[in-house]
Structure formats: structure tokens, C-alpha cells
Scaffold this active site. Structure first.
Site, PDB file in Angstrom:
ATOM      1  N   LYS A   1      62.082   4.077  53.201  1.00 51.16           N
ATOM      2  CA  LYS A   1      60.702   4.327  53.640  1.00 51.16           C
ATOM      3  C   LYS A   1      59.785   3.124  53.365  1.00 51.16           C
ATOM      4  O   LYS A   1      60.145   2.207  52.626  1.00 51.16           O
ATOM      5  CB  LYS A   1      60.196   5.603  52.953  1.00 51.16           C
ATOM      6  CG  LYS A   1      60.976   6.860  53.374  1.00 51.16           C
ATOM      7  CD  LYS A   1      60.387   8.124  52.751  1.00 51.16           C
ATOM      8  CE  LYS A   1      61.131   9.371  53.213  1.00 51.16           C
ATOM      9  NZ  LYS A   1      60.525  10.608  52.654  1.00 51.16           N
TER      10      LYS A   1
ATOM     11  N   TYR B   1      59.074  13.806  62.286  1.00 56.95           N
ATOM     12  CA  TYR B   1      58.803  14.856  61.300  1.00 56.95           C
ATOM     13  C   TYR B   1      58.152  16.094  61.932  1.00 56.95           C
ATOM     14  O   TYR B   1      57.487  16.865  61.236  1.00 56.95           O
ATOM     15  CB  TYR B   1      57.915  14.302  60.183  1.00 56.95           C
ATOM     16  CG  TYR B   1      58.688  13.471  59.168  1.00 56.95           C
ATOM     17  CD1 TYR B   1      59.595  14.065  58.292  1.00 56.95           C
ATOM     18  CD2 TYR B   1      58.518  12.093  59.082  1.00 56.95           C
ATOM     19  CE1 TYR B   1      60.307  13.314  57.363  1.00 56.95           C
ATOM     20  CE2 TYR B   1      59.221  11.327  58.143  1.00 56.95           C
ATOM     21  CZ  TYR B   1      60.111  11.953  57.298  1.00 56.95           C
ATOM     22  OH  TYR B   1      60.818  11.222  56.362  1.00 56.95           O
TER      23      TYR B   1
ATOM     24  N   ASN C   1      58.415   8.674  48.475  1.00 55.30           N
ATOM     25  CA  ASN C   1      59.635   8.871  47.687  1.00 55.30           C
ATOM     26  C   ASN C   1      60.812   8.018  48.142  1.00 55.30           C
ATOM     27  O   ASN C   1      61.967   8.419  48.011  1.00 55.30           O
ATOM     28  CB  ASN C   1      59.986  10.362  47.618  1.00 55.30           C
ATOM     29  CG  ASN C   1      60.211  10.961  48.987  1.00 55.30           C
ATOM     30  OD1 ASN C   1      60.136  10.272  49.988  1.00 55.30           O
ATOM     31  ND2 ASN C   1      60.493  12.253  49.028  1.00 55.30           N
TER      32      ASN C   1
ATOM     33  N   HIS D   1      64.814   8.682  52.835  1.00 61.31           N
ATOM     34  CA  HIS D   1      65.088   9.944  53.531  1.00 61.31           C
ATOM     35  C   HIS D   1      66.591  10.169  53.589  1.00 61.31           C
ATOM     36  O   HIS D   1      67.349   9.213  53.713  1.00 61.31           O
ATOM     37  CB  HIS D   1      64.541   9.875  54.967  1.00 61.31           C
ATOM     38  CG  HIS D   1      65.013  10.997  55.846  1.00 61.31           C
ATOM     39  ND1 HIS D   1      64.409  12.236  55.839  1.00 61.31           N
ATOM     40  CD2 HIS D   1      66.039  11.082  56.732  1.00 61.31           C
ATOM     41  CE1 HIS D   1      65.050  13.032  56.698  1.00 61.31           C
ATOM     42  NE2 HIS D   1      66.029  12.359  57.253  1.00 61.31           N
TER      43      HIS D   1
ATOM     44  N   GLU E   1      68.886  13.063  64.100  1.00 60.54           N
ATOM     45  CA  GLU E   1      68.097  11.959  63.545  1.00 60.54           C
ATOM     46  C   GLU E   1      68.743  10.604  63.852  1.00 60.54           C
ATOM     47  O   GLU E   1      68.051   9.633  64.163  1.00 60.54           O
ATOM     48  CB  GLU E   1      67.920  12.164  62.039  1.00 60.54           C
ATOM     49  CG  GLU E   1      67.029  13.369  61.747  1.00 60.54           C
ATOM     50  CD  GLU E   1      67.008  13.789  60.278  1.00 60.54           C
ATOM     51  OE1 GLU E   1      66.321  14.779  59.969  1.00 60.54           O
ATOM     52  OE2 GLU E   1      67.676  13.140  59.443  1.00 60.54           O
TER      53      GLU E   1
HETATM   54  P1  GDP Z   1      63.205  15.854  51.701  1.00 60.10           P
HETATM   55  O1  GDP Z   1      64.190  16.561  52.594  1.00 60.10           O
HETATM   56  O2  GDP Z   1      63.669  15.745  50.277  1.00 60.10           O
HETATM   57  O3  GDP Z   1      62.784  14.510  52.253  1.00 60.10           O
HETATM   58  O4  GDP Z   1      61.892  16.750  51.626  1.00 60.10           O
HETATM   59  P2  GDP Z   1      61.101  17.636  52.731  1.00 60.10           P
HETATM   60  O5  GDP Z   1      61.914  17.787  53.975  1.00 60.10           O
HETATM   61  O6  GDP Z   1      60.606  18.848  52.046  1.00 60.10           O
HETATM   62  O7  GDP Z   1      59.812  16.735  53.056  1.00 60.10           O
HETATM   63  C1  GDP Z   1      59.900  15.615  53.905  1.00 60.10           C
HETATM   64  C2  GDP Z   1      59.085  14.494  53.317  1.00 60.10           C
HETATM   65  O8  GDP Z   1      57.707  14.862  53.334  1.00 60.10           O
HETATM   66  C3  GDP Z   1      59.369  14.189  51.838  1.00 60.10           C
HETATM   67  O9  GDP Z   1      60.485  13.359  51.660  1.00 60.10           O
HETATM   68  C4  GDP Z   1      58.082  13.514  51.420  1.00 60.10           C
HETATM   69  O10 GDP Z   1      58.024  12.145  51.838  1.00 60.10           O
HETATM   70  C5  GDP Z   1      57.043  14.297  52.207  1.00 60.10           C
HETATM   71  N1  GDP Z   1      56.451  15.386  51.417  1.00 60.10           N
HETATM   72  C6  GDP Z   1      57.028  16.541  51.005  1.00 60.10           C
HETATM   73  N2  GDP Z   1      56.167  17.304  50.302  1.00 60.10           N
HETATM   74  C7  GDP Z   1      54.996  16.607  50.277  1.00 60.10           C
HETATM   75  C8  GDP Z   1      53.694  16.857  49.698  1.00 60.10           C
HETATM   76  O11 GDP Z   1      53.449  17.892  49.078  1.00 60.10           O
HETATM   77  N3  GDP Z   1      52.743  15.888  49.882  1.00 60.10           N
HETATM   78  C9  GDP Z   1      52.987  14.734  50.583  1.00 60.10           C
HETATM   79  N4  GDP Z   1      52.013  13.828  50.726  1.00 60.10           N
HETATM   80  N5  GDP Z   1      54.189  14.476  51.141  1.00 60.10           N
HETATM   81  C10 GDP Z   1      55.179  15.390  50.986  1.00 60.10           C
END
Ligand code: GDP
Length: 138
Positions: free
Chosen positions: A10, A50, A113, A116, A127
Site C-alpha cells: 500500500k 474496494y 496497514n 493487502h 483482484e
Molecule cells: P483486510 O482484509 O485485513 O485488509 O481488512 P478489511 O477487508 O476489513 O478492510 C480493508 C481495508 O480497509 C483494511 O486493510 C484497512 O486498510 C482499511 N480499514 C479497515 N477498517 C478501517 C477503519 O476502521 N478505518 C480506516 N480508516 N480504514 C480501515
């Protein structure tokens, strides 16, 4: 393809100069890179990628972040790729990520974070095809 997953390094990890170190961890964990490119997502493209999170409160922030700077997209091959790669990257929130994981080492926050990883074989294929033509997948 059940032995492939998709990843993006990222914009946070890219601008912090961690691309090489992250790719080295991916290779050391036994993943073979079968497609790779560095690119900069437009807001529109980041929003499309997304789209599943469109209704989530953090969607706007996520799209802004993911279109802020370059990323490295890649398709990775290994037995049990999706599950093993999720283990290698660690929990979404780096505060909960285990020692030795990519997010523990390089992520700065829940939103930013570092990396991905696809959450299912079906999404890995979708994807990967989002970024790479069949001719670019080896
Ligand atoms: P992943 O599968 O571990 O990447 O997590 P998710 O699919 O739940 O979320 C996708 C991405 O959205 C995450 O990797 C983070 O970059 C972002 N994200 C998730 N939760 C939050 C949040 O509460 N706040 C913000 N700003 N970004 C979030």
C-alpha cells in the site's frame, strides 16, 4: 486457481521505502511472484477495487489513502496461498498483529496497514484480474 493469492503493497509502505523488504519477506515465506507491477490508483480505481466496502464509514478515507501514492500489485503462488498469506501479513489492525508478520513490522495504523491480501480464492482471482491481463499472469 486455488494456489494463488493477490497482494498490494500500500501507499504508506511504498512511501516509507519498505517495498524491497516486504517482497523479501514474501519470497522467504515460499511465495513465487507470478505477476507484478508498480502503479498509482486513481480515486475512481481505488473506489472500484474496494467497492465491497462502499457502505462502511471508513470507505472515503480508504479510497483517499489508496490513491495517495504508488502501490505495488502482485499475484503470488504457493500451496494454500490465500490462507498462508493472510497469516504472513497478520491482523488488519497492526496492534493485534502477531510478531513476525508484515503488518506488525511495517503497518502504522488500522487504516494505513502496509499491505493487502485476498480473503478467498474467488476474490484472489477477481483482484488479480483487476490489475493484470491473462498475458501478464505467468
Ligand atoms: P483486510 O482484509 O485485513 O485488509 O481488512 P478489511 O477487508 O476489513 O478492510 C480493508 C481495508 O480497509 C483494511 O486493510 C484497512 O486498510 C482499511 N480499514 C479497515 N477498517 C478501517 C477503519 O476502521 N478505518 C480506516 N480508516 N480504514 C480501515
Amino acid at each position: 486457481m486455488t494456489n494463488r493469492t493477490f497482494t498490494m503493497i500500500k501507499p504508506d509502505a511504498t512511501s516509507n521505502g519498505h517495498t524491497g523488504a516486504i517482497l523479501a519477506m514474501i519470497n522467504a515465506a515460499g511465495f513465487r511472484i507470478v505477476a507484478m507491477k508498480m502503479t498509482h490508483l486513481s480515486r475512481e480505481k481505488a473506489g472500484d477495487f474496494y467497492a465491497v466496502h462502499r457502505e462502511r464509514p471508513f470507505y472515503g478515507e480508504l479510497v483517499e489513502f489508496m490513491s495517495r501514492g504508488p502501490i505495488t500489485a502482485a499475484i503470488l503462488e504457493k500451496e494454500n496461498a490465500v490462507e498462508d498469506f493472510r497469516k504472513l501479513i497478520g491482523a488488519t489492525n497492526p496492534a493485534n498483529a502477531e510478531e513476525g508478520t508484515i503488518r506488525k513490522k511495517f503497518a502504522t495504523s488500522l487504516g494505513e496497514n502496509a499491505i493487502h491480501g485476498s480473503d478467498s480464492n474467488e476474490n484472489a482471482a477477481i483482484e488479480g484480474d483487476f490489475f493484470f491481463s491473462k498475458l501478464e499472469q505467468f
